[in-house]
Design an enzyme around this catalytic site. Structure first.
Site: not given
Ligand code: SF4
Length: 365
Positions: A38-39, A55, A60, A98, A138, A156, A218, A314
Site C-alpha cells: 500500500w506504500r 490503515e 489491531q 481478518l 489516529y 500507533d 538505530c 479482545t
Molecule cells: S536506540 Fe534502541 S531503544 Fe532507542 S529508539 Fe533506537 S532502537 Fe529504540
C-alpha cells in the site's frame, strides 16, 4: 515544540548528549524503508484509497495478516467507487477471517460517504477525515500525513514504543498517551511529515522492536535515553490488562447427505455483526452444559463432539462445545437459517471462530 528532555513528566531522563534529529531518521528511512503493497515508491504520489484501506485493515492486525486481504480487496474493489457500489455481503465475505468485523461495515459505509459527500476523493483535512465512518483520530492523522503529506501527529503502537524509549517515559499506557503525543509533536518536522510518520513506524517495526531492540543499528542511538539507561526493552510501561471472564456456549454443525451445512447470518450490529455462523446458543459466563440439542436450531439427533473450540476475542475468551447431526438431503432449513454447500464455505463471510467450529464439526463426522 516540546522540549522533552526538560519535561517535568520526564524526571528520570538518563543523560544523553544530543536530541533525536528528525533528519537522521529520514536519512535512515530513505535507505531502509519497508516495501509494502500500500506504500507508494519514492517520488510517487500516494493513493489515498490505498492508504485508507491499509490503515483500516492494520488496526489491531499485523502487516503479514493484512497483505493478502489488501491485495484481494484491490482486485475486487480497485477504487473507492467500486467498493461503495459493492453489495454489503461481498465486502463482508472479502473481509472474513481478518477479525474486528465492525471495521468492514464501517469501511463500506466510509466508501459510500467518500463517494456521496466528497465526489470519490478522500479529503486531506483531519477534521473532514474524522467525520467519515470508522475514521478515528489516529486514522485521520495517518491518512492526512501519509496520503497528503500534511503535518499530523501519528502515534500507533510502534511509535509509542520508540517515543517512550527515546524519552524514558515511565508513566504507564494508556495514561501516557497525551504526553507521548506531545513528544511526537515535538519531533515531527514540517518537511516530509508523511515520510517521517512512516519512518517512525518502520523504526518501531524493524529496529526498536518490543523484546530485543537493535539499538546498534538505530539512527537515534546517541540520542536515546532508554539506551543510555541500558534496558530499553522495559518501555513502554503499561497498566495491567483486565481480560473478561471466560464465556461458554454450544455450537451446532448440521450437515446433509448431499454435502450441505446449516448456517445463518448474525444480526448486523454487535460482535461479528453481519457475519455467517453455524447456529449457536447464547455465550455466557454461567453457561451450563446442556442436554444435546437443547438450544439447537432444528430438532434432530445431536451428538456432542469431544473437546471444545477455543477462541479469544479482545474482551473475553470463548469455549464452544460443538454438536453434530447428519440429516437427509432435502431437509427444510429452519427459520432464519439456510443450507450452503460445504464446498462453497470459502465464499461465505465466516469469521475465524466459526471456521474453527465448522472444522471441528466436520472432523467429528
Ligand atoms: S536506540 Fe534502541 S531503544 Fe532507542 S529508539 Fe533506537 S532502537 Fe529504540
Amino acid at each position: 515544540m516540546v522540549a522533552p528532555r526538560s519535561s517535568p513528566a520526564n524526571p528520570v531522563a538518563a543523560s544523553v548528549a544530543e536530541r533525536p534529529d528528525p533528519a537522521a531518521l529520514l536519512a535512515w528511512y530513505d535507505r531502509h524503508r519497508r516495501a509494502l503493497p500500500w506504500r507508494s515508491l519514492p517520488g510517487q504520489v500516494p493513493d489515498p484509497y490505498r492508504v485508507w484501506l491499509s490503515e483500516i485493515m492494520l488496526q489491531q492486525t499485523t502487516v503479514r495478516a493484512v497483505k493478502p486481504y489488501f491485495e484481494r480487496f484491490l482486485t475486487l474493489f480497485p477504487a473507492v467507487e467500486a467498493l461503495a457500489e459493492a453489495p454489503a455481503e461481498e465486502v463482508m465475505k472479502a473481509w472474513a477471517g481478518l477479525g474486528y468485523y465492525s471495521r468492514a461495515r464501517n469501511l463500506h459505509a466510509c466508501a459510500k460517504a467518500v463517494v456521496e459527500r466528497f465526489g470519490g476523493r478522500f479529503p486531506a483535512n483531519e477534521d473532514e477525515l474524522r467525520s467519515l465512518p470508522g475514521v478515528g483520530a489516529y486514522t485521520a492523522a495517518a491518512i492526512a500525513s501519509i496520503a497528503f503529506d500534511r503535518r499530523a501527529i501519528v502515534v500507533d503502537g510502534n511509535v509509542e514504543r520508540v517515543a517512550t524509549r527515546l524519552y524514558t517515559v515511565r508513566r504507564p499506557l494508556p495514561g501516557a498517551k497525551p504526553l507521548i503525543r506531545d513528544l511526537v509533536d515535538g519531533l515531527t518536522p514540517d518537511a516530509r511529515p508523511g515520510d517521517f510518520a512512516q519512518a517512525m513506524m518502520d523504526l518501531g517495526a524493524t529496529i526498536c522492536t518490543p523484546k530485543s531492540p537493535a539499538c546498534g543499528l538505530c539512527p537515534w542511538r546517541s540520542a536515546c535515553q532508554a539506551r543510555a539507561e541500558g534496558a530499553p526493552e522495559i518501555y513502554p510501561f503499561k497498566d495491567k490488562k483486565t481480560t473478561g471472564a471466560l464465556r461458554r456456549g454450544a455450537a451446532y454443525v448440521a450437515v446433509t447427505q448431499d454435502g450441505l451445512i446449516l448456517v445463518r447470518t448474525r444480526p448486523p450490529k454487535g460482535l461479528l455483526g453481519g457475519m455467517t455462523e453455524a447456529p449457536t446458543s447464547a455465550w455466557a459466563a454461567d453457561f451450563a452444559e446442556e442436554a444435546p440439542g437443547a438450544s439447537a436450531p432444528i430438532r434432530a439427533e445431536w451428538r456432542r463432539l469431544p473437546g471444545v473450540v477455543e477462541h479469544v476475542f479482545t474482551h473475553f475468551p470463548l469455549h464452544l462445545t460443538v454438536y453434530r447431526t447428519d440429516l437427509p438431503a432435502g431437509t427444510a432449513a429452519p427459520e432464519g437459517c439456510r443450507w450452503v454447500p460445504i464446498a462453497g464455505l470459502a465464499g461465505e463471510a465466516l469469521p475465524t471462530v466459526m471456521r474453527k467450529v465448522v472444522a471441528h464439526g466436520l472432523e467429528g463426522g
